[in-house]
Design a protein around this motif. Structure first.
Motif, PDB file in Angstrom:
ATOM      1  N   VAL A  72       0.631  -1.139  -0.071  1.00 54.02           N
ATOM      2  CA  VAL A  72      -0.067   0.125   0.084  1.00 54.02           C
ATOM      3  C   VAL A  72       0.907   1.301   0.089  1.00 54.02           C
ATOM      4  N   HIS A  73       0.238   2.304  -0.497  1.00 55.34           N
ATOM      5  CA  HIS A  73       0.887   3.466  -0.445  1.00 55.34           C
ATOM      6  C   HIS A  73       0.033   4.616  -0.151  1.00 55.34           C
ATOM      7  N   ILE A  74       0.711   5.596   0.916  1.00 56.50           N
ATOM      8  CA  ILE A  74      -0.188   6.370   1.436  1.00 56.50           C
ATOM      9  C   ILE A  74       0.454   7.672   1.085  1.00 56.50           C
ATOM     10  N   ALA A  75      -0.625   8.829   0.638  1.00 55.95           N
ATOM     11  CA  ALA A  75       0.125   9.895   0.291  1.00 55.95           C
ATOM     12  C   ALA A  75      -1.175  11.066  -0.017  1.00 55.95           C
ATOM     13  N   PRO A  76      -0.871  12.380   0.779  1.00 49.29           N
ATOM     14  CA  PRO A  76      -2.012  13.299   0.727  1.00 49.29           C
ATOM     15  C   PRO A  76      -2.233  13.777  -0.861  1.00 49.29           C
ATOM     16  N   ILE A  77      -3.238  13.743  -1.186  1.00 46.90           N
ATOM     17  CA  ILE A  77      -3.576  14.249  -2.591  1.00 46.90           C
ATOM     18  C   ILE A  77      -4.935  15.066  -2.612  1.00 46.90           C
ATOM     19  N   GLN A  92       4.507   7.040  -6.993  1.00 48.73           N
ATOM     20  CA  GLN A  92       4.069   5.743  -6.676  1.00 48.73           C
ATOM     21  C   GLN A  92       2.677   5.657  -6.986  1.00 48.73           C
ATOM     22  N   THR A  93       1.887   6.747  -6.687  1.00 50.27           N
ATOM     23  CA  THR A  93       0.556   6.942  -6.740  1.00 50.27           C
ATOM     24  C   THR A  93       0.073   6.479  -8.189  1.00 50.27           C
ATOM     25  N   LEU A  94       0.556   7.059  -9.128  1.00 50.98           N
ATOM     26  CA  LEU A  94       0.536   7.092 -10.484  1.00 50.98           C
ATOM     27  C   LEU A  94       0.712   5.788 -10.963  1.00 50.98           C
TER      28      LEU A  94
HETATM   29  C1  LIG Z   1      -2.645  18.755   0.966  1.00 47.86           C
HETATM   30  C2  LIG Z   1      -1.599  18.184  -0.264  1.00 47.86           C
HETATM   31  C3  LIG Z   1      -2.458  17.769  -1.616  1.00 47.86           C
HETATM   32  C4  LIG Z   1      -1.480  17.401  -2.676  1.00 47.86           C
HETATM   33  N1  LIG Z   1      -2.164  17.174  -3.711  1.00 47.86           N
HETATM   34  C5  LIG Z   1      -1.641  16.090  -4.849  1.00 47.86           C
HETATM   35  C6  LIG Z   1      -2.144  15.850  -5.851  1.00 47.86           C
HETATM   36  O1  LIG Z   1      -3.358  16.400  -6.157  1.00 47.86           O
HETATM   37  N2  LIG Z   1      -1.398  15.291  -6.877  1.00 47.86           N
HETATM   38  C7  LIG Z   1      -0.003  15.149  -6.562  1.00 47.86           C
HETATM   39  O2  LIG Z   1       0.504  14.210  -7.590  1.00 47.86           O
HETATM   40  N3  LIG Z   1       0.392  15.262  -5.672  1.00 47.86           N
HETATM   41  C8  LIG Z   1      -0.139  15.990  -4.580  1.00 47.86           C
HETATM   42  N4  LIG Z   1       0.649  16.439  -3.338  1.00 47.86           N
HETATM   43  C9  LIG Z   1       1.920  15.840  -3.176  1.00 47.86           C
HETATM   44  C10 LIG Z   1       1.961  14.510  -2.750  1.00 47.86           C
HETATM   45  O3  LIG Z   1       1.364  14.398  -1.642  1.00 47.86           O
HETATM   46  C11 LIG Z   1       3.465  13.975  -2.798  1.00 47.86           C
HETATM   47  O4  LIG Z   1       4.134  14.443  -3.718  1.00 47.86           O
HETATM   48  C12 LIG Z   1       3.495  12.500  -2.973  1.00 47.86           C
HETATM   49  O5  LIG Z   1       4.494  12.022  -2.260  1.00 47.86           O
HETATM   50  C13 LIG Z   1       3.050  12.045  -4.262  1.00 47.86           C
HETATM   51  O6  LIG Z   1       4.084  11.107  -4.619  1.00 47.86           O
HETATM   52  P1  LIG Z   1       3.884   9.658  -4.483  1.00 47.86           P
HETATM   53  O7  LIG Z   1       2.815   9.005  -5.078  1.00 47.86           O
HETATM   54  O8  LIG Z   1       5.212   9.054  -5.142  1.00 47.86           O
HETATM   55  O9  LIG Z   1       3.941   9.536  -2.943  1.00 47.86           O
HETATM   56  C14 LIG Z   1      -0.321  16.859  -2.202  1.00 47.86           C
HETATM   57  C15 LIG Z   1       0.537  17.220  -0.989  1.00 47.86           C
HETATM   58  C16 LIG Z   1      -0.407  17.968  -0.035  1.00 47.86           C
HETATM   59  C17 LIG Z   1       0.406  18.172   1.115  1.00 47.86           C
END
Ligand SMILES: Cc1cc2nc3c(=O)[nH]c(=O)nc-3n(C[C@H](O)[C@H](O)[C@H](O)COP(=O)(O)O)c2cc1C
Length: 190
Positions: A15-20, A38-40
């Motif tokens: 699983v991968h956890i990310a703010p989006i 990683q989300t992509l």
């Molecule tokens: C409040 C908030 C909203 C975010 N929204 C997005 C988003 O819509 N798309 C995105 O790619 N990253 C977004 N980010 C940044 C991602 O959380 C961060 O880059 C994340 O690590 C994505 O990469 P990963 O999937 O490899 O972890 C956001 C960060 C924050 C703090």
């Protein structure tokens, strides 16, 4: 309308956890992850996601500061995982993909929703942590004066309204800002 959530995706690495920020559309959401992420990768491998509606802003600050190991449990209807401490969650299935070199868009429909705990009102420190997390994710793109000005403003809400979780999340983000300042090139002398 964009809702700042914790999105959990799942791939062969787990699983991968990310703010989006989820873009609200009739009947669902659009997830727009940046290339590369990683989300992509996970959405391409397993076209499902869980949107977690949480007021625990430590998860937002934690994911940006190397603390991604938050407890989860399996989702009810999709191959995915739910954040343990979330107030509510939606289980999403991708229905269409619009390719883009910078930010592909995954349109999702909601297949299942659950509420776990009540929403107990707005808290300014939580909003300040979310704003500071966005700031920290863009440190390299922002002029130093803007970073300092925004942090000084957001800190007022932290000092007046934070509880222990908000304070801890804020401190993680500020450690990152302090490290960035130490690495940043010296300002030229006037
Ligand atoms: C409040 C908030 C909203 C975010 N929204 C997005 C988003 O819509 N798309 C995105 O790619 N990253 C977004 N980010 C940044 C991602 O959380 C961060 O880059 C994340 O690590 C994505 O990469 P990963 O999937 O490899 O972890 C956001 C960060 C924050 C703090």
């Amino acid at each position: 309308m964009i809702r700042e959530t914790i999105v959990i995706t799942q791939g062969h690495n787990g699983v991968h956890i990310a703010p989006i920020g989820l873009i609200e559309e009739e009947g669902g959401f659009v997830i727009a992850p940046f290339h590369p992420s990683q989300t992509l990768d996970n959405l391409r491998e397993n076209p499902y996601a869980v949107a977690n509606y949480t007021d625990d802003v430590r998860v937002f600050a934690g994911c940006l500061t190397g603390r991604r190991d938050w407890p989860t449990r399996p989702a009810a209807k999709i191959r995915g995982a739910v954040l343990e401490q979330t107030l509510a969650h939606a289980e999403l299935a991708v229905t269409a993909v619009t390719e883009d070199a910078v930010r592909p868009r995954f349109r999702c429909k909601i297949v299942h929703e659950e509420t776990h705990r009540p929403f107990r009102g707005f808290n300014r420190a939580q909003a300040a942590v979310v704003e500071a997390a966005i700031l920290v994710s863009r440190l390299h793109m922002l002029p130093p004066e803007k970073i300092e000005r925004e942090i000084a403003y957001l800190e007022i809400a932290i000092d007046k309204t934070a509880g222990p979780r908000e304070r801890e999340a804020w401190d993680w983000l500020m450690d990152r800002v302090i490290a960035y300042r130490a690495d940043a090139p010296e300002e030229p002398q006037a």
